[in-house]
Design an enzyme around this catalytic site. Structure first.
Site, mmCIF file in Angstrom:
data_model
loop_
_atom_site.group_PDB
_atom_site.id
_atom_site.type_symbol
_atom_site.label_atom_id
_atom_site.label_comp_id
_atom_site.label_asym_id
_atom_site.label_seq_id
_atom_site.Cartn_x
_atom_site.Cartn_y
_atom_site.Cartn_z
ATOM 1 N N HIS A 148 -1.798 6.412 6.151
ATOM 2 C CA HIS A 148 -1.871 6.396 7.610
ATOM 3 C C HIS A 148 -1.665 7.805 8.164
ATOM 4 O O HIS A 148 -1.276 8.720 7.438
ATOM 5 C CB HIS A 148 -0.863 5.403 8.228
ATOM 6 N N CYS A 167 3.945 13.803 9.326
ATOM 7 C CA CYS A 167 3.217 12.523 9.432
ATOM 8 C C CYS A 167 1.950 12.667 10.281
ATOM 9 O O CYS A 167 1.164 11.723 10.384
ATOM 10 C CB CYS A 167 4.125 11.442 10.018
ATOM 11 N N HIS A 173 -1.446 10.486 4.906
ATOM 12 C CA HIS A 173 -0.536 10.505 3.758
ATOM 13 C C HIS A 173 -0.249 9.047 3.410
ATOM 14 O O HIS A 173 -0.561 8.145 4.191
ATOM 15 C CB HIS A 173 0.763 11.255 4.096
ATOM 16 N N HIS A 210 -4.152 -0.675 -0.196
ATOM 17 C CA HIS A 210 -5.102 0.384 -0.576
ATOM 18 C C HIS A 210 -6.100 0.674 0.539
ATOM 19 O O HIS A 210 -7.276 0.968 0.283
ATOM 20 C CB HIS A 210 -5.805 0.049 -1.903
HETATM 21 NI NI NI Z 1 4.129 7.969 7.083
#
Ligand code: NI
Length: 273
Positions: A148, A167, A173, A210
């Site tokens: 995400h 993030c 990642h 996945h």
């Molecule tokens: Ni994350």
């Protein structure tokens, strides 16, 4: 109001197995055996007000003693042979209700028990709430892996970096997400775990595992795939599947672990206990 919890670990040894009368390693478990039998954890949660003098909510040695008494004087003589593979298996809900009834007979403290938890494994447990007994809650753990990116189009590049840090990496990642599903059921027969697992696989895992959440899951095209938002979505998906399945019982909570250090739990307001 404050709660105090005490957990005991034990092997449900066949009744013919002898053991020392006092625990020598209650941390690791007692009674203990090298037989392949259920290794269980029993947790009692007591609620009340601590004694102003001792600071004790209740005497934990007494609580521990009662739980061990139930195991050695009741469970092992009555059910221990089930662990010895005698062909008379018992359901976890039935065993938990038995423990609760035994506890009620032996507990003399004015402080009341608010939860009794039987942990079968790290991934499976049952919880009895005396207020709603014989309703039991079953918690089963699942996992999925997904990528995400946390990003808001309405924020500047710098604001996104400041808010989401690593993030916000443009290419995303990954996480190995783990999630707990808690459902409520009535009676001691036990929910059909295989059906529950099939339901969660179809409703959640097949849609998220996945995948790149931002790219592959339409819901996250506009909604940031934070662990909080994932918990709400997973709850909603399971709730719908649960209602349509006719499995009986009700979905109570979903807890999603993004890492072992970070998790979010969602439960509907009327299930806020
Ligand atoms: Ni994350």
């Amino acid at each position: 109001m404050i709660t105090l919890s005490r957990e005991i670990r034990f092997a449900l040894v066949p009744s013919k197995v002898t053991y020392e009368t006092r625990p020598s390693n209650s941390w690791g478990g007692w009674p203990v055996t090298n037989l392949v039998v259920p290794q269980l954890k029993l947790l009692a949660v007591i609620e009340g007000t601590p004694d102003p003098q001792t600071g004790y909510l209740c005497n934990v040695a007494e609580l521990d003693g009662i739980l061990r008494e139930i195991v050695t004087e009741h469970l092992i003589p009555v059910y221990g042979d089930a662990g010895g593979n005698t062909g008379h298996p018992i359901s976890a809900p039935f065993l938990l209700i038995e423990v609760y009834q035994q506890f009620q007979q032996r507990w003399r403290s004015p402080q009341r028990m608010t939860a009794l938890v039987l942990r079968i494994s790290d991934q499976l447990s049952w919880t009895l709430n005396p207020k709603s007994a014989p309703m039991l809650q079953l918690t089963q753990q699942f996992e999925f892996s997904a990528a995400h990116r946390l990003h808001c189009d309405s924020m500047t590049i710098q604001e996104n970096k400041d808010t989401f840090g690593k993030c916000n990496n443009p290419n995303g990642h990954g996480h190995n997400y783990v999630f707990d599903v808690t459902v409520e059921q009535t009676g001691d027969a036990g929910m059909d775990l295989e059906q529950l697992q099939r339901l969660v696989k179809a409703a959640v895992i097949d849609r998220l595992d996945h995948k790149h959440l931002n790219e592959d899951v339409p819901y996250f095209a506009k909604v940031n795939p934070s662990v909080e938002n994932i918990a709400v979505l997973v709850f909603d998906w399971i709730k719908v599947a649960f209602t349509e399945s006719g499995l009986g019982g009700d979905l109570v909570a979903v807890k999603v672990f993004e890492t072992p250090k970070t998790w979010a739990e969602y439960r509907e307001p009327n299930n806020a206990r």
